[in-house]
Each structure stands twice: as C-alpha cells, then as structure tokens.
Design a protein around this motif. Sequence first.
Motif, short mmCIF file in Angstrom:
data_model
loop_
_atom_site.label_atom_id
_atom_site.label_comp_id
_atom_site.label_asym_id
_atom_site.label_seq_id
_atom_site.Cartn_x
_atom_site.Cartn_y
_atom_site.Cartn_z
N VAL A 121 0.84 -1.20 0.00
CA VAL A 121 0.00 0.00 0.00
C VAL A 121 0.88 1.25 0.00
O VAL A 121 1.96 1.27 0.59
N GLY A 122 0.41 2.30 -0.65
CA GLY A 122 1.12 3.57 -0.66
C GLY A 122 0.43 4.63 0.17
O GLY A 122 -0.70 4.45 0.62
N ASP A 123 1.11 5.75 0.39
CA ASP A 123 0.56 6.88 1.13
C ASP A 123 -0.27 7.78 0.21
O ASP A 123 -0.25 7.65 -1.01
N PRO A 176 -7.86 9.10 12.35
CA PRO A 176 -8.46 9.66 11.14
C PRO A 176 -9.50 10.74 11.38
O PRO A 176 -9.55 11.73 10.64
N THR A 177 -10.35 10.58 12.38
CA THR A 177 -11.39 11.57 12.65
C THR A 177 -10.78 12.94 12.92
O THR A 177 -11.24 13.97 12.41
N GLU A 178 -9.70 12.95 13.72
CA GLU A 178 -9.04 14.20 14.08
C GLU A 178 -8.24 14.77 12.89
O GLU A 178 -8.11 15.98 12.76
N THR A 194 -2.82 6.53 4.68
CA THR A 194 -2.66 5.59 3.58
C THR A 194 -3.66 5.95 2.47
O THR A 194 -4.63 6.69 2.71
N TYR A 195 -3.43 5.43 1.29
CA TYR A 195 -4.32 5.74 0.18
C TYR A 195 -5.74 5.28 0.48
O TYR A 195 -6.70 5.99 0.18
N PHE A 196 -5.89 4.09 1.09
CA PHE A 196 -7.21 3.59 1.45
C PHE A 196 -7.92 4.55 2.40
O PHE A 196 -9.08 4.90 2.22
N THR A 197 -7.20 5.00 3.43
CA THR A 197 -7.79 5.89 4.42
C THR A 197 -8.11 7.25 3.82
O THR A 197 -9.14 7.86 4.13
N ALA A 198 -7.23 7.75 2.93
CA ALA A 198 -7.47 9.04 2.29
C ALA A 198 -8.77 9.02 1.49
O ALA A 198 -9.56 9.97 1.53
N GLU A 210 -10.24 16.41 -0.88
CA GLU A 210 -9.99 15.46 -1.94
C GLU A 210 -8.67 14.73 -1.66
O GLU A 210 -7.90 15.11 -0.76
N VAL A 211 -8.41 13.71 -2.45
CA VAL A 211 -7.19 12.92 -2.30
C VAL A 211 -6.12 13.50 -3.22
O VAL A 211 -6.38 13.81 -4.39
N SER A 212 -4.92 13.66 -2.70
CA SER A 212 -3.81 14.19 -3.50
C SER A 212 -3.44 13.21 -4.61
O SER A 212 -3.91 12.06 -4.64
N ASP A 213 -2.61 13.65 -5.52
CA ASP A 213 -2.13 12.80 -6.61
C ASP A 213 -1.02 11.90 -6.06
O ASP A 213 0.15 12.29 -5.99
N ALA A 214 -1.39 10.68 -5.67
CA ALA A 214 -0.45 9.77 -5.02
C ALA A 214 0.68 9.33 -5.94
O ALA A 214 1.73 8.87 -5.46
N THR A 215 0.51 9.49 -7.26
CA THR A 215 1.57 9.08 -8.19
C THR A 215 2.80 9.97 -8.08
O THR A 215 3.88 9.62 -8.56
#
Length: 280
Positions: A121-123, A176-178, A194-198, A210-215
């Motif tokens: 898994v990635g961040d 995560p909530t905080e 993590t990407y899943f949590t994001a 939104e989720v950042s560009d993990a690439t």
Amino acid sequence: MKSLFKTVASAGIALAVSATTLMAGPLMDRINKGEPVRIGFANEVPWAYPGENNKPLGFVNAYVLGVLHEMGYDNVTPVVTDWGGLIPGLNAGRFDMVTGGLYILNSRCQNVDFSEPMAKVGDAFVVPKGNPKNLNNYSQIAKAGAMFVTGAGYNQVESAKKGGIPDDHVMTVPGPTEILAAVRAGRADAGGVTYFTAQNLAKQSNGALEVSDATQLPEWTQSWVGIGFRKNDSDFVKKFNAAQKKYLGSPEMMKAVEQYGYTKANLPGDKTAAQACAMK
C-alpha cells in the motif's frame, strides 16, 4: 522389568509433552487451554474497525479471520483500542495479534514480529478541494512551509521527517477523525494517511476535501502490511505464515476483502517481512 520399562517410557512421554508445552508461546498456550485468540485493532476504515458489538470489520480483519479459519481456529475475540495503543497493548498481553493494518517498518520490527506481508500500500494526503497549495508529496509540503497532520504512531511521522518537513510543521492527533477535522478547519494544509484511508476521509468530508495525486509520491513511500505478534509467539507465527501462503490471493480471500476496496493490485508480491524490515 516390564513395570520398570513402562515407568521409564511413561516418564519419557511426560518429558516430551512437557518440552512441547515449554516451547509453546503465550498464544499457543492460550489456544491449548481452549481460550480465544484476541485480535487487536483500532478504528481505521477500511483497514480494521469495529462494527456492532465490536464485530471485526475491514479488509485486514477479514483476511486474518480467513487465515485463522484455515488454521482451524474460529474462537476469536476482538479488542478495540486506539492506534497508538496497538503495539504497547500487544506486548502488555491485552491481545494476541495486531490486525489493525501495520506497515512493516524497521522501528516496529524491533518491538514485534510480523507475519509475511499480506498487502502492498502507498501513502496519500487529504487536502482541501482543488488542492490550492499543490501538495502531493512531502518535499512540496516542506517547501511550501505548510502544516502537515497525521496520526500518533503512524508511519507518516517518519516519512514527513525523511521528506524534509520540520518537526514544528508536523501535527500528530489520535486518528483519522481528528485528521479530517484538522484539515477541514484549516489547522493543517494536508493530512497524511494511507491511500485507502485518504479515499475514505474524502468521502466523509462531503466534498470539502480530496485525495492528493499519489503518483507524485516517491517509491520509498510504498509499504508492506503485516500482522503483528509478540516476539515470544514465533511458534504461532510460523503456523500462521504456512496457512497464509495457502490463503493469500485465493478466490476465498479475494471475495472476503473486495467489499473494502482491496484488489489484486494490493497483493504483496514476493517481498518478505525480513526484507521489508530492512528497507524502512
């Protein structure tokens, strides 16, 4: 003579049984006494989290329950704690394994034994809608002088330091909530998870984040996930790894985890726990 032979033989059997018992770690000792396997996890959607009556949900829990079933162990008790209490709670004997979704890191390998990896898994970051400060990797956060928030005990604390973010620009919170609250309120510019949590936090924000560009994150942010055990339960870890080898990637496993977003792309490949420990 026959009586003497029987006595000696019985003593030999007793010694063998005693030696086997002595070699058993605390977890196997519990199992041999008919006690449940206690799995420890925090509230980390979609990794491992409690449902009604603390029912173990999430793809790591689903996976572990499948491996334990493969081993013939279905007597399981969930123990929910905060993320920062997972490793201390394990070593204090509050539960027998950590199913919360731990990355295999060298710093953690000093305190716990890991199963062979069950995921790669990635961040990723959660950022305000539109990512106004263009924060997609740690060096960008450092250069922008932005405030970064992550969870206490998360691997992203080490990653932020490696990426050049100064300590006074790293905020740690319970979970995560905080993290979600800090970014939404503007107290932090990016939340490291993590990407899943994001993905999950972005959904919870109702369009605010939104989720950042993990690439754009470097290869070194990729991590391998393992199940954490006490150091003196190495006998059980060997059995767990043998069962995991049969279960990992099987149709049964993939069906159990698909509802949580785990796909074949998350399978760990041929990386070993020892290699992962040495890498990070």
